[in-house]
Design an enzyme around this catalytic site. Structure first.
Site, short mmCIF file in Angstrom:
data_model
loop_
_atom_site.label_atom_id
_atom_site.label_comp_id
_atom_site.label_asym_id
_atom_site.label_seq_id
_atom_site.Cartn_x
_atom_site.Cartn_y
_atom_site.Cartn_z
NE ARG A 181 -3.63 -0.62 2.31
CZ ARG A 181 -4.55 -1.00 3.22
NH1 ARG A 181 -4.99 -0.14 4.10
NH2 ARG A 181 -5.00 -2.23 3.22
CG HIS A 191 -9.68 1.84 6.13
ND1 HIS A 191 -9.06 0.61 6.17
CD2 HIS A 191 -8.98 2.65 6.97
CE1 HIS A 191 -8.04 0.68 7.00
NE2 HIS A 191 -7.96 1.89 7.49
CG ASP A 221 -13.81 -1.86 4.15
OD1 ASP A 221 -14.49 -2.61 3.41
OD2 ASP A 221 -12.64 -2.13 4.47
CG ASP A 277 -11.18 -3.83 0.61
OD1 ASP A 277 -11.59 -3.37 1.69
OD2 ASP A 277 -10.31 -4.72 0.56
CG ASP A 299 -11.83 -6.09 3.69
OD1 ASP A 299 -12.16 -4.97 4.14
OD2 ASP A 299 -10.63 -6.38 3.46
NE ARG A 300 -11.97 -2.11 7.78
CZ ARG A 300 -12.01 -0.94 8.42
NH1 ARG A 300 -12.29 -0.88 9.70
NH2 ARG A 300 -11.79 0.18 7.76
CG HIS A 326 -11.28 -7.39 8.75
ND1 HIS A 326 -11.14 -7.48 7.38
CD2 HIS A 326 -10.60 -6.29 9.13
CE1 HIS A 326 -10.40 -6.48 6.95
NE2 HIS A 326 -10.05 -5.74 7.99
#
Length: 465
Positions: free
Chosen positions: A17, A107, A241, A243, A245-246, A328
């Site tokens: 990232r 996020h 979020d 992408d 996944d949360r 998650h």
């Protein structure tokens, strides 16, 4: 032509990232793709990968670079287009393709981007393997090849699976907020397919995230959803979020419930089918979940924080459910052992429908504690783990200290966590107790110890929950 320079700080414990256009460009993405393909071929004999991307302004360019790199090093690509990370995990696992990447910075603000890299069947690379990708990229020691490229649609299969698994026993009205991010492609449709009436805010795809950061763990980002739920009379509010996944959740009164409480509700459901099951929780997890799992006959097992570490532990040790305080939720009961926030939303909707009561009542009888938000303290990357070691050494003379991931200090009637972040030069600190007064006391005890250490940047005033 000289190879592009790589910022080593992009290569983190869970993913890659950095700042798009600075740390991450098309040529750098191509070099990462070549290194990742080389690792897949050498370590796993893998020559295919599923690639998706979020909707940030930089994601198309970085996807293109990544795909060029993968193909140049002999890995064929199945491109699924715009994709929440769980959709990409689902595609890789359900299609039996042992490799893949989603281009996303989760996020983080829109100027960031990155890569989540898989090894087999939706499981991420380990921290050590991510560093190996960095070493291969720096050395330019690449495999050669001519990988193919095809496009394939994953959303219909994914939504069909959720629709078959979570059909609602009564109608529900669900308000959603995907924050203009890619979960808008899967979340609302999945909830409709299981029988919910879905309304939403911030549904237009816009990778600049004009409404708010796509981070439901920040209570401030949930204010719009809370208001929309109250105004519409919805039964439930769900946020995702950047992408997908949360998940964040609010009840029919617009009250936000922490992920710890949601983990407890999911654990109750699992334990009804698997009495005595072990539930994997991270070291930041509240006693709300831990105590409730025990009260319902389960065994909470503490593990490290971080999606790649949790998924590998889930797979290697046979857990059916896991959860993190960051939102998650991991599902391995007839699923792929991955974190999937749309799956989580469908599950909580089904449980609410079956309960035949307001969402607030699902959480009404959970154990109650006073829990702080995560507090982040600046501490240099080369010093932060040493700070944690000193905290362990100090407190274990008088209190039990869990060292699974940092130092979780058990004060009997509360706890404190001090851990080194795996994604930045910070310490993460959290406190919990039965009363605010006792939480304040625990906080002051820990703060006094940390204040002695010159490697920690403390605020002038102790932050409050």
């Amino acid at each position: 032509m000289a190879a592009p320079l790589l910022n080593p700080h992009m290569f983190r414990a869970y993913d890659i990232r950095g700042v798009a256009g600075k740390d991450l460009t098309g040529p750098i993405a191509e070099r990462v793709g070549r290194a990742y393909a080389t690792l897949l071929r050498r370590s796993y004999g893998v020559d295919r990968a599923v690639v998706g991307r979020d909707n940030r302004p930089s994601s198309d360019e970085l996807r293109d670079g990544l795909v060029r790199g993968l193909r140049a090093s002999g890995v064929s690509v199945v491109d699924i287009g715009l994709s929440p990370s769980p959709l990409q995990y689902f595609a890789a696992a359900s299609w039996g393709i042992d490799g893949g990447s989603n281009v996303t910075a989760s996020h983080n603000p829109a100027q960031y981007n990155g890569f989540k890299l898989l090894e087999r069947r939706g499981i991420p690379l380990s921290p050590e393997e991510i560093q190996e990708v960095r070493r291969i990229a720096e050395a330019g020691d690449f495999e050669e090849g001519e990988g193919g490229l095809e496009s394939r649609e994953a959303i219909p299969e994914y939504v069909d699976l959720l629709a078959s698994r979570f059909k609602l026993s009564r109608p529900l009205r669900v308000m959603v907020d995907p924050a203009n991010a890619v979960a808008t492609l899967t979340g609302p449709e999945a909830l409709r397919r299981i029988g919910a009436e879905v309304q939403g805010i911030n549904l237009e795809l816009d990778g600049t995230f004009p409404a708010h950061l796509p981070d439901p763990q920040d209570p401030a980002t949930m204010e719009g959803l809370r208001e929309a739920v109250r105004e519409s009379g919805a039964d439930l509010g769900i946020a995702w979020d950047g992408d997908g996944d949360r998940m964040g959740l609010v009840d029919e009164q617009g009250v936000r419930h922490d992920p710890d409480a949601v983990v407890a509700i999911f654990a109750r459901d699992l334990l009804s089918r698997h009495p005595g099951a072990r539930i994997l929780v991270d070291v930041k997890m509240s006693l709300t979940a831990v105590d409730d799992i025990r009260a319902h006959g389960g065994e909470p097992v503490f593990g490290p924080t971080g999606h790649s570490l949790v998924k590998r532990k889930l797979r290697d040790e046979g857990f059916l459910l896991g959860g993190e305080g960051s939102g998650h939720f991991y599902f391995a009961e007839d699923y792929y052992g991955v974190d999937d926030a749309v799956y989580a939303a469908c599950l909580v909707a089904r449980l609410l429908a079956e309960a035949n009561q307001p969402a607030s009542e699902l959480f009404a009888d959970l154990p109650r504690y006073v829990t702080s938000e995560e507090i982040k303290l600046a501490s240099a990357d080369d010093k932060k783990f040493g700070v944690v070691a000193k905290v362990v050494s100090h407190f274990r003379e008088a209190y039990p200290v869990m060292e699974v991931d940092g130092a979780r200090i058990d004060f009997g009637d509360g706890w404190a966590l001090v851990r080194a972040s795996n994604t930045g030069p910070v310490l993460t600190v959290r406190f919990e107790a039965k009363t605010q007064e006792r939480q304040d006391e625990i906080r002051e005890i820990v703060w006094e110890v940390l204040s002695r250490d010159p490697e920690v940047s403390l605020p002038e005033v102790t932050p409050r929950a």
